[in-house]
Design a protein around this motif. Structure first.
Motif, PDB file in Angstrom:
ATOM      1  N   ILE A  32      -5.533  -3.201   1.447  1.00  0.00           N
ATOM      2  CA  ILE A  32      -5.399  -4.560   0.919  1.00  0.00           C
ATOM      3  C   ILE A  32      -5.685  -4.584  -0.575  1.00  0.00           C
ATOM      4  CG2 ILE A  32      -6.250  -6.933   1.054  1.00  0.00           C
ATOM      5  CD1 ILE A  32      -7.116  -6.263   3.950  1.00  0.00           C
ATOM      6  N   LEU A  33      -6.761  -3.911  -0.980  1.00  0.00           N
ATOM      7  CA  LEU A  33      -7.149  -3.937  -2.386  1.00  0.00           C
ATOM      8  C   LEU A  33      -6.153  -3.194  -3.259  1.00  0.00           C
ATOM      9  CD1 LEU A  33     -10.976  -3.455  -1.918  1.00  0.00           C
ATOM     10  CD2 LEU A  33      -9.852  -5.453  -2.910  1.00  0.00           C
ATOM     11  N   MET A  34      -5.570  -2.115  -2.752  1.00  0.00           N
ATOM     12  CA  MET A  34      -4.562  -1.403  -3.535  1.00  0.00           C
ATOM     13  C   MET A  34      -3.375  -2.312  -3.827  1.00  0.00           C
ATOM     14  SD  MET A  34      -2.194   1.842  -2.424  1.00  0.00           S
ATOM     15  CE  MET A  34      -0.655   2.158  -3.293  1.00  0.00           C
ATOM     16  N   TRP A  35      -2.871  -2.975  -2.804  1.00  0.00           N
ATOM     17  CA  TRP A  35      -1.674  -3.799  -2.981  1.00  0.00           C
ATOM     18  C   TRP A  35      -1.991  -5.150  -3.609  1.00  0.00           C
ATOM     19  CZ3 TRP A  35       2.844  -1.727  -3.123  1.00  0.00           C
ATOM     20  CH2 TRP A  35       3.061  -0.527  -2.443  1.00  0.00           C
ATOM     21  N   ARG A  36      -3.239  -5.511  -3.648  1.00  0.00           N
ATOM     22  CA  ARG A  36      -3.607  -6.707  -4.411  1.00  0.00           C
ATOM     23  C   ARG A  36      -3.579  -6.399  -5.907  1.00  0.00           C
ATOM     24  NH1 ARG A  36      -9.242 -10.335  -4.437  1.00  0.00           N
ATOM     25  NH2 ARG A  36      -8.806 -11.323  -6.430  1.00  0.00           N
ATOM     26  N   PHE A  37      -4.103  -5.255  -6.305  1.00  0.00           N
ATOM     27  CA  PHE A  37      -4.275  -4.974  -7.727  1.00  0.00           C
ATOM     28  C   PHE A  37      -3.100  -4.245  -8.359  1.00  0.00           C
ATOM     29  CE2 PHE A  37      -8.752  -5.816  -6.785  1.00  0.00           C
ATOM     30  CZ  PHE A  37      -9.069  -6.628  -7.859  1.00  0.00           C
ATOM     31  N   LEU A  38      -2.336  -3.488  -7.585  1.00  0.00           N
ATOM     32  CA  LEU A  38      -1.255  -2.714  -8.174  1.00  0.00           C
ATOM     33  C   LEU A  38      -0.194  -3.613  -8.829  1.00  0.00           C
ATOM     34  CD1 LEU A  38      -0.492   0.194  -8.630  1.00  0.00           C
ATOM     35  CD2 LEU A  38       0.792   0.166  -6.477  1.00  0.00           C
ATOM     36  N   ALA A 201      -4.085   5.776   3.403  1.00  0.00           N
ATOM     37  CA  ALA A 201      -4.059   4.334   3.698  1.00  0.00           C
ATOM     38  C   ALA A 201      -3.183   3.567   2.721  1.00  0.00           C
ATOM     39  CB  ALA A 201      -5.478   3.779   3.666  1.00  0.00           C
ATOM     40  N   ALA A 202      -2.313   4.270   2.002  1.00  0.00           N
ATOM     41  CA  ALA A 202      -1.514   3.595   0.978  1.00  0.00           C
ATOM     42  C   ALA A 202      -0.345   2.814   1.553  1.00  0.00           C
ATOM     43  CB  ALA A 202      -0.995   4.622  -0.037  1.00  0.00           C
ATOM     44  N   ALA A 203       0.224   3.271   2.658  1.00  0.00           N
ATOM     45  CA  ALA A 203       1.405   2.606   3.224  1.00  0.00           C
ATOM     46  C   ALA A 203       1.026   1.239   3.775  1.00  0.00           C
ATOM     47  CB  ALA A 203       2.005   3.470   4.329  1.00  0.00           C
ATOM     48  N   PRO A 204       1.698   0.185   3.339  1.00  0.00           N
ATOM     49  CA  PRO A 204       1.384  -1.151   3.859  1.00  0.00           C
ATOM     50  C   PRO A 204       1.870  -1.299   5.298  1.00  0.00           C
ATOM     51  CG  PRO A 204       3.291  -1.250   2.430  1.00  0.00           C
ATOM     52  CD  PRO A 204       2.777   0.160   2.338  1.00  0.00           C
ATOM     53  N   PRO A 205       1.200  -2.104   6.101  1.00  0.00           N
ATOM     54  CA  PRO A 205       1.646  -2.322   7.477  1.00  0.00           C
ATOM     55  C   PRO A 205       2.939  -3.129   7.518  1.00  0.00           C
ATOM     56  CG  PRO A 205      -0.181  -3.780   6.947  1.00  0.00           C
ATOM     57  CD  PRO A 205      -0.034  -2.845   5.792  1.00  0.00           C
ATOM     58  N   ALA A 206       3.613  -3.060   8.636  1.00  0.00           N
ATOM     59  CA  ALA A 206       4.897  -3.748   8.777  1.00  0.00           C
ATOM     60  C   ALA A 206       4.734  -5.251   9.025  1.00  0.00           C
ATOM     61  CB  ALA A 206       5.697  -3.121   9.919  1.00  0.00           C
ATOM     62  N   GLU A 207       3.544  -5.661   9.438  1.00  0.00           N
ATOM     63  CA  GLU A 207       3.338  -7.072   9.753  1.00  0.00           C
ATOM     64  C   GLU A 207       3.482  -7.945   8.509  1.00  0.00           C
ATOM     65  OE1 GLU A 207       1.349  -4.670  10.560  1.00  0.00           O
ATOM     66  OE2 GLU A 207       1.191  -4.625  12.742  1.00  0.00           O
ATOM     67  N   GLY A 208       4.172  -9.062   8.679  1.00  0.00           N
ATOM     68  CA  GLY A 208       4.344  -9.989   7.564  1.00  0.00           C
ATOM     69  C   GLY A 208       3.052 -10.642   7.140  1.00  0.00           C
ATOM     70  N   GLY A 209       2.086 -10.695   8.065  1.00  0.00           N
ATOM     71  CA  GLY A 209       0.805 -11.309   7.738  1.00  0.00           C
ATOM     72  C   GLY A 209       0.076 -10.590   6.623  1.00  0.00           C
ATOM     73  N   PHE A 210       0.343  -9.286   6.480  1.00  0.00           N
ATOM     74  CA  PHE A 210      -0.304  -8.525   5.413  1.00  0.00           C
ATOM     75  C   PHE A 210       0.145  -9.036   4.052  1.00  0.00           C
ATOM     76  CE2 PHE A 210       0.065  -5.043   2.320  1.00  0.00           C
ATOM     77  CZ  PHE A 210      -1.267  -4.648   2.235  1.00  0.00           C
ATOM     78  N   TRP A 211       1.448  -9.232   3.880  1.00  0.00           N
ATOM     79  CA  TRP A 211       1.964  -9.693   2.598  1.00  0.00           C
ATOM     80  C   TRP A 211       1.597 -11.144   2.340  1.00  0.00           C
ATOM     81  CZ3 TRP A 211       2.852  -5.953  -0.432  1.00  0.00           C
ATOM     82  CH2 TRP A 211       3.352  -4.738   0.064  1.00  0.00           C
ATOM     83  N   VAL A 212       1.418 -11.914   3.391  1.00  0.00           N
ATOM     84  CA  VAL A 212       0.919 -13.281   3.217  1.00  0.00           C
ATOM     85  C   VAL A 212      -0.487 -13.238   2.639  1.00  0.00           C
ATOM     86  CG1 VAL A 212       0.215 -15.385   4.414  1.00  0.00           C
ATOM     87  CG2 VAL A 212       2.354 -14.260   5.041  1.00  0.00           C
ATOM     88  N   ALA A 213      -1.313 -12.325   3.175  1.00  0.00           N
ATOM     89  CA  ALA A 213      -2.681 -12.187   2.680  1.00  0.00           C
ATOM     90  C   ALA A 213      -2.694 -11.722   1.226  1.00  0.00           C
ATOM     91  CB  ALA A 213      -3.463 -11.213   3.556  1.00  0.00           C
ATOM     92  N   VAL A 214      -1.820 -10.760   0.873  1.00  0.00           N
ATOM     93  CA  VAL A 214      -1.763 -10.254  -0.501  1.00  0.00           C
ATOM     94  C   VAL A 214      -1.319 -11.366  -1.452  1.00  0.00           C
ATOM     95  CG1 VAL A 214      -0.535  -8.692  -2.056  1.00  0.00           C
ATOM     96  CG2 VAL A 214      -1.395  -7.849   0.138  1.00  0.00           C
ATOM     97  N   ALA A 215      -0.269 -12.097  -1.071  1.00  0.00           N
ATOM     98  CA  ALA A 215       0.200 -13.204  -1.905  1.00  0.00           C
ATOM     99  C   ALA A 215      -0.878 -14.273  -2.047  1.00  0.00           C
ATOM    100  CB  ALA A 215       1.475 -13.805  -1.303  1.00  0.00           C
ATOM    101  N   TRP A 216      -1.603 -14.514  -0.967  1.00  0.00           N
ATOM    102  CA  TRP A 216      -2.713 -15.468  -0.970  1.00  0.00           C
ATOM    103  C   TRP A 216      -3.759 -15.053  -1.999  1.00  0.00           C
ATOM    104  CZ3 TRP A 216      -4.255 -19.384   2.875  1.00  0.00           C
ATOM    105  CH2 TRP A 216      -5.579 -19.788   2.763  1.00  0.00           C
ATOM    106  N   LEU A 217      -4.140 -13.771  -1.963  1.00  0.00           N
ATOM    107  CA  LEU A 217      -5.199 -13.273  -2.834  1.00  0.00           C
ATOM    108  C   LEU A 217      -4.783 -13.271  -4.302  1.00  0.00           C
ATOM    109  CD1 LEU A 217      -6.416 -10.344  -0.565  1.00  0.00           C
ATOM    110  CD2 LEU A 217      -7.745 -12.367  -1.189  1.00  0.00           C
TER     111      LEU A 217
END
Length: 312
Positions: A32-38, A201-217
């Protein structure tokens, strides 16, 4: 208008803990933190190319200091927040433990920086820590199956933020907020990407909820919370911002209870009330110009620890 801005600020800043909870169900804290900050770092570096004047006059030592502050105030702090929530600690308890940072920094300002700390402020610190203990015990007694040591994780993050506070306060160089935010986010992006790649742990999960969380953050927590912080600071001053900061824990606790069914009983409410009383005691206990809490954060009129940390 000021009331609406204040409400929006409290909600956006508190959303960082809720976003961490949303992401915890889909991926590890490192992912989560990688894809939040990258992506955030890419945008900020691109903006920095345009805003070159803000970087003029800065030495390699200045940038190195900001990078270290970023490791402490963002990387270490946020990793502890996300990991604690991933372990099952409620978002409200995590926010409350992190929220006593100004009180701890204010108390340590005396022995470490030689700043004035009144007896009433020490009483306020004791009340604040008591409130944290009450809420933590209530959370642990709720039968959620969280290991006892998990509650020490956000405590370590809070101490990391305190260390960043004093490192920032001892800096003699004036660094523009846009520069410090860019360095902090770029440092965090490199660090979390390296950790994610090395642990697989770099590969993001396929669930759309992950990207919702990243966009949220990124949208609510970083741009919303951080942007509104500076807007309110400019319009209303540091005292108003400091007061609003201490509303984060109760708002997050209620939000977490409504959204995720996290425990919020009489004991939790009592602990939050004790912490709010502690804030009042500390603010009224500073009789001199440079009270401990403000002095520990930086120069009068500037909340430097918040500038270093950014919203969760």
């Amino acid at each position: 208008m000021n009331i609406l801005l204040s409400v929006a600020f409290v909600l956006c800043w508190s959303s960082g803990f809720i976003g961490a909870k949303l992401g915890a169900g889909n991926a590890s804290a490192i992912t989560i933190l990688m894809w939040r900050f990258l992506p955030l770092a890419v945008v900020l570096v691109a903006v920095a190319v345009v805003m070159r004047p803000a970087w003029r006059g800065l030495t390699a030592r200045d940038l190195t200091r900001q990078a270290v502050i970023g490791v402490l105030s963002q990387s270490g702090y946020l990793l502890s927040v996300y990991y604690a929530i991933q372990l099952g600690v409620s978002s409200g308890t995590t926010a409350l433990i992190d929220g006593v940072q100004p009180l701890v920094a204010g108390a340590l300002a005396g022995p470490l920086l030689g700043q004035y700390v009144s007896g009433r402020q020490w009483i306020g610190l004791g009340l604040g820590l008591s409130g944290v203990a009450v809420v933590t015990l209530a959370d642990a007694a709720a039968g959620t199956g969280v290991a006892w040591w998990a509650y020490a994780v956000p405590l370590l993050g809070m101490l990391s933020l305190v260390a960043a506070t004093f490192l920032e306060s001892r800096s003699r160089s004036r660094v523009a907020p846009s520069v410090s935010l860019t360095v902090h986010c770029a440092t965090s992006a490199v660090l979390f990407s390296a950790l994610a790649l090395s642990t697989g742990a770099a590969a993001p999960p396929a669930e759309g909820g992950f990207w919702v969380a990243v966009a949220w953050l990124v949208g609510l927590s970083t741009f919303g919370g951080y942007g509104l912080y500076w807007l309110i600071l400019k319009r209303s001053g540091v005292t108003k911002v400091n007061t609003l900061m201490f509303l984060m824990a109760p708002v997050t606790a209620v939000w977490g209870a409504l959204a995720f069914g996290e425990p919020f009983g009489v004991q939790t409410a009592l602990g939050l009330a004790v912490c709010l009383v502690a804030v009042v005691v500390v603010h009224r206990g500073g009789g001199r110009k440079d009270t401990a809490v403000t002095a520990a954060r930086g120069e009068p009129g500037e909340n430097r620890w918040t500038r270093a940390a950014g919203p969760a």
